[in-house]
Design a protein around this motif. Structure first.
Motif, PDB file in Angstrom:
ATOM      1  N   GLY A   1       0.827  -1.194   0.000  1.00  0.00           N
ATOM      2  CA  GLY A   1       0.000   0.000   0.000  1.00  0.00           C
ATOM      3  C   GLY A   1       0.861   1.244   0.000  1.00  0.00           C
ATOM      4  N   PHE A   2       0.237   2.394   0.169  1.00  0.00           N
ATOM      5  CA  PHE A   2       0.924   3.673   0.144  1.00  0.00           C
ATOM      6  C   PHE A   2       1.308   4.090   1.555  1.00  0.00           C
ATOM      7  CE2 PHE A   2      -1.488   3.602  -3.745  1.00  0.00           C
ATOM      8  CZ  PHE A   2      -0.590   4.106  -4.656  1.00  0.00           C
ATOM      9  N   ILE A   3       2.464   4.691   1.689  1.00  0.00           N
ATOM     10  CA  ILE A   3       2.938   5.193   2.968  1.00  0.00           C
ATOM     11  C   ILE A   3       3.046   6.701   2.869  1.00  0.00           C
ATOM     12  CG2 ILE A   3       4.829   5.196   4.629  1.00  0.00           C
ATOM     13  CD1 ILE A   3       5.549   2.405   3.622  1.00  0.00           C
ATOM     14  N   SER A   4       2.439   7.410   3.796  1.00  0.00           N
ATOM     15  CA  SER A   4       2.527   8.858   3.849  1.00  0.00           C
ATOM     16  C   SER A   4       3.429   9.245   5.002  1.00  0.00           C
ATOM     17  CB  SER A   4       1.133   9.475   4.031  1.00  0.00           C
ATOM     18  OG  SER A   4       1.221  10.863   4.201  1.00  0.00           O
ATOM     19  N   VAL A   5       4.510   9.964   4.695  1.00  0.00           N
ATOM     20  CA  VAL A   5       5.435  10.424   5.725  1.00  0.00           C
ATOM     21  C   VAL A   5       5.249  11.917   5.869  1.00  0.00           C
ATOM     22  CG1 VAL A   5       7.847  10.533   6.442  1.00  0.00           C
ATOM     23  CG2 VAL A   5       7.049   8.622   5.036  1.00  0.00           C
ATOM     24  N   ARG A   6       4.857  12.369   7.060  1.00  0.00           N
ATOM     25  CA  ARG A   6       4.449  13.755   7.200  1.00  0.00           C
ATOM     26  C   ARG A   6       4.944  14.351   8.506  1.00  0.00           C
ATOM     27  NH1 ARG A   6      -1.673  16.003   6.125  1.00  0.00           N
ATOM     28  NH2 ARG A   6      -1.148  18.191   6.073  1.00  0.00           N
ATOM     29  N   SER A   7       5.327  15.614   8.453  1.00  0.00           N
ATOM     30  CA  SER A   7       5.761  16.314   9.648  1.00  0.00           C
ATOM     31  C   SER A   7       4.643  16.371  10.669  1.00  0.00           C
ATOM     32  CB  SER A   7       6.198  17.751   9.280  1.00  0.00           C
ATOM     33  OG  SER A   7       6.342  18.531  10.447  1.00  0.00           O
ATOM     34  N   GLN A   8       5.022  16.271  11.958  1.00  0.00           N
ATOM     35  CA  GLN A   8       4.033  16.342  13.020  1.00  0.00           C
ATOM     36  C   GLN A   8       3.993  17.718  13.679  1.00  0.00           C
ATOM     37  OE1 GLN A   8       1.897  13.727  13.672  1.00  0.00           O
ATOM     38  NE2 GLN A   8       2.842  13.026  11.772  1.00  0.00           N
ATOM     39  N   THR A   9       4.725  18.686  13.158  1.00  0.00           N
ATOM     40  CA  THR A   9       4.722  20.013  13.739  1.00  0.00           C
ATOM     41  C   THR A   9       3.436  20.743  13.380  1.00  0.00           C
ATOM     42  OG1 THR A   9       5.790  21.041  11.833  1.00  0.00           O
ATOM     43  CG2 THR A   9       7.232  20.141  13.548  1.00  0.00           C
ATOM     44  N   PRO A  25      16.690  17.269   3.077  1.00  0.00           N
ATOM     45  CA  PRO A  25      16.066  16.222   2.264  1.00  0.00           C
ATOM     46  C   PRO A  25      14.580  16.121   2.572  1.00  0.00           C
ATOM     47  CG  PRO A  25      18.102  15.428   3.284  1.00  0.00           C
ATOM     48  CD  PRO A  25      17.792  16.752   3.918  1.00  0.00           C
ATOM     49  N   ILE A  26      13.823  15.665   1.593  1.00  0.00           N
ATOM     50  CA  ILE A  26      12.409  15.424   1.847  1.00  0.00           C
ATOM     51  C   ILE A  26      12.212  13.947   2.143  1.00  0.00           C
ATOM     52  CG2 ILE A  26      11.573  17.373   0.492  1.00  0.00           C
ATOM     53  CD1 ILE A  26      10.969  15.414  -1.765  1.00  0.00           C
ATOM     54  N   PRO A  27      11.209  13.609   3.006  1.00  0.00           N
ATOM     55  CA  PRO A  27      10.201  14.476   3.625  1.00  0.00           C
ATOM     56  C   PRO A  27      10.806  15.356   4.710  1.00  0.00           C
ATOM     57  CG  PRO A  27      10.017  12.253   4.475  1.00  0.00           C
ATOM     58  CD  PRO A  27      11.009  12.190   3.359  1.00  0.00           C
ATOM     59  N   TRP A  31       7.265  19.339   3.290  1.00  0.00           N
ATOM     60  CA  TRP A  31       6.705  18.354   2.364  1.00  0.00           C
ATOM     61  C   TRP A  31       6.609  16.977   3.009  1.00  0.00           C
ATOM     62  CZ3 TRP A  31       5.182  20.541  -2.094  1.00  0.00           C
ATOM     63  CH2 TRP A  31       5.817  21.726  -2.501  1.00  0.00           C
ATOM     64  N   HIS A  32       5.560  16.258   2.673  1.00  0.00           N
ATOM     65  CA  HIS A  32       5.552  14.826   2.915  1.00  0.00           C
ATOM     66  C   HIS A  32       5.336  14.134   1.579  1.00  0.00           C
ATOM     67  CE1 HIS A  32       1.116  15.316   3.122  1.00  0.00           C
ATOM     68  NE2 HIS A  32       1.032  14.011   2.914  1.00  0.00           N
ATOM     69  N   ILE A  33       5.655  12.862   1.538  1.00  0.00           N
ATOM     70  CA  ILE A  33       5.643  12.148   0.263  1.00  0.00           C
ATOM     71  C   ILE A  33       4.615  11.020   0.272  1.00  0.00           C
ATOM     72  CG2 ILE A  33       8.029  12.715  -0.311  1.00  0.00           C
ATOM     73  CD1 ILE A  33       8.817   9.914   0.645  1.00  0.00           C
ATOM     74  N   LEU A  34       4.090  10.757  -0.918  1.00  0.00           N
ATOM     75  CA  LEU A  34       3.236   9.603  -1.160  1.00  0.00           C
ATOM     76  C   LEU A  34       3.950   8.743  -2.199  1.00  0.00           C
ATOM     77  CD1 LEU A  34      -0.329  11.208  -1.391  1.00  0.00           C
ATOM     78  CD2 LEU A  34       0.625   9.893   0.499  1.00  0.00           C
ATOM     79  N   PRO A  35       4.783   7.815  -1.765  1.00  0.00           N
ATOM     80  CA  PRO A  35       5.538   6.998  -2.711  1.00  0.00           C
ATOM     81  C   PRO A  35       4.642   5.985  -3.396  1.00  0.00           C
ATOM     82  CG  PRO A  35       5.947   6.250  -0.482  1.00  0.00           C
ATOM     83  CD  PRO A  35       5.091   7.476  -0.364  1.00  0.00           C
ATOM     84  N   GLY A  36       5.061   5.591  -4.589  1.00  0.00           N
ATOM     85  CA  GLY A  36       4.349   4.543  -5.306  1.00  0.00           C
ATOM     86  C   GLY A  36       4.774   3.167  -4.820  1.00  0.00           C
ATOM     87  N   LEU A  37       4.621   2.174  -5.658  1.00  0.00           N
ATOM     88  CA  LEU A  37       4.891   0.800  -5.260  1.00  0.00           C
ATOM     89  C   LEU A  37       6.370   0.454  -5.321  1.00  0.00           C
ATOM     90  CD1 LEU A  37       1.875  -0.994  -6.993  1.00  0.00           C
ATOM     91  CD2 LEU A  37       2.094  -0.272  -4.603  1.00  0.00           C
ATOM     92  N   ASP A  38       7.169   1.235  -6.087  1.00  0.00           N
ATOM     93  CA  ASP A  38       8.606   0.994  -6.088  1.00  0.00           C
ATOM     94  C   ASP A  38       9.290   2.007  -5.173  1.00  0.00           C
ATOM     95  OD1 ASP A  38       8.739   3.375  -7.489  1.00  0.00           O
ATOM     96  OD2 ASP A  38       9.084   2.434  -9.432  1.00  0.00           O
ATOM     97  N   LYS A  65       6.815   1.617 -15.394  1.00  0.00           N
ATOM     98  CA  LYS A  65       5.866   2.416 -16.161  1.00  0.00           C
ATOM     99  C   LYS A  65       4.525   2.440 -15.444  1.00  0.00           C
ATOM    100  CE  LYS A  65       4.355   3.443 -20.837  1.00  0.00           C
ATOM    101  NZ  LYS A  65       4.428   3.072 -22.272  1.00  0.00           N
ATOM    102  N   ASN A  66       3.876   3.600 -15.505  1.00  0.00           N
ATOM    103  CA  ASN A  66       2.596   3.882 -14.850  1.00  0.00           C
ATOM    104  C   ASN A  66       2.723   4.060 -13.344  1.00  0.00           C
ATOM    105  OD1 ASN A  66       1.204   3.683 -17.367  1.00  0.00           O
ATOM    106  ND2 ASN A  66       1.133   1.459 -17.128  1.00  0.00           N
ATOM    107  N   GLU A  67       3.941   4.022 -12.817  1.00  0.00           N
ATOM    108  CA  GLU A  67       4.172   4.323 -11.413  1.00  0.00           C
ATOM    109  C   GLU A  67       3.785   5.770 -11.126  1.00  0.00           C
ATOM    110  OE1 GLU A  67       5.039   2.467  -9.019  1.00  0.00           O
ATOM    111  OE2 GLU A  67       6.013   3.671  -7.484  1.00  0.00           O
ATOM    112  N   VAL A  68       3.122   6.015 -10.000  1.00  0.00           N
ATOM    113  CA  VAL A  68       2.684   7.354  -9.621  1.00  0.00           C
ATOM    114  C   VAL A  68       3.296   7.709  -8.269  1.00  0.00           C
ATOM    115  CG1 VAL A  68       0.725   8.845  -9.077  1.00  0.00           C
ATOM    116  CG2 VAL A  68       0.525   7.119 -10.891  1.00  0.00           C
ATOM    117  N   ASP A  69       3.988   8.849  -8.204  1.00  0.00           N
ATOM    118  CA  ASP A  69       4.578   9.352  -6.965  1.00  0.00           C
ATOM    119  C   ASP A  69       4.114  10.792  -6.748  1.00  0.00           C
ATOM    120  OD1 ASP A  69       6.659   7.193  -6.151  1.00  0.00           O
ATOM    121  OD2 ASP A  69       7.008   7.494  -8.285  1.00  0.00           O
ATOM    122  N   ALA A  70       4.051  11.205  -5.490  1.00  0.00           N
ATOM    123  CA  ALA A  70       3.564  12.550  -5.200  1.00  0.00           C
ATOM    124  C   ALA A  70       4.292  13.132  -3.994  1.00  0.00           C
ATOM    125  CB  ALA A  70       2.062  12.534  -4.938  1.00  0.00           C
TER     126      ALA A  70
END
Length: 211
Positions: A1-9, A25-27, A31-38, A65-70
């Protein structure tokens, strides 16, 4: 599944937001990140930049291909802003003619529960160099390898709830993608505030964006 890494401040930006990706570096707190499956998610990159020495990248050359990252920004209060303009620098190279990679820009005004697509760049409208680089991972080495995008977000002027920005990249078979100097500027109705009532400079020490 997707992992969201986000600041708690609890710090939020007020009427402005900017990041030149020179410090952390991010996150991170911006910024926090929504990584894809890779593992080829948005990440810090220290070998190239539009200005300075670093930016963020999706190492798309090795991604599926078709991997989505945010990557998603912290909340930004705009309830005192009568106009909003988002600008950013980006760089991308195709591997072959017909690559269908796409960058999408979203805005949320309900803390990320829903996202409004505000702009997208697909294939030839995303590339910033005419070169087709199929045999090696590419990164921009010239200023001419970068382009600037400008996007009006005036529809969110005086929005009573904070907004968030999302940069989403979908792999369509192309080479690497790079992002730098993200800046949301506003025109405000009264006095300008930046960190819940206190003036601030970001990042600190500042490199490109000082308000």
């Amino acid at each position: 599944g997707f992992i969201s890494v986000r600041s708690q401040t609890n710090t939020r930006y007020v009427n402005a937001f900017g990041d030149d990706f020179e410090l952390y570096p991010i996150p991170n707190e911006n910024w926090h990140i929504l990584p894809g499956l890779d593992t080829m998610n948005f990440r810090y990159f220290s070998k190239s930049a539009f200005a300075g020495s670093s930016c963020v990248t999706v190492q798309n050359f090795k991604a599926a291909k078709n991997e989505v990252d945010a990557m998603i920004s912290h909340t930004i209060n705009v309830d005192n802003s009568k106009s909003l303009l988002l600008t950013f620098k980006f760089a991308f190279a195709e591997r072959i003619v017909g690559n269908s990679d796409v960058l999408r820009i979203y805005v949320s005004d309900d803390c990320g529960a829903t996202w409004n697509l505000e702009n997208s760049r697909l294939g030839p409208f995303l590339r910033t160099t005419s070169a087709k680089i199929n045999d090696t991972a590419w990164y921009p080495i010239l200023a001419s390898n970068w382009a600037m995008a400008t996007l009006s977000l005036d529809k969110y002027a005086y929005n009573p709830t904070p907004i968030m920005l999302k940069f989403e990249f979908e792999n369509g078979g192309g080479n690497n993608f790079y992002l730098d100097e993200v800046l949301l500027t506003t025109t405000i109705g009264t006095e300008e505030l930046f960190a819940d009532g206190a003036p601030s400079v970001y990042p600190n020490p500042a490199h490109d964006f000082v308000t």
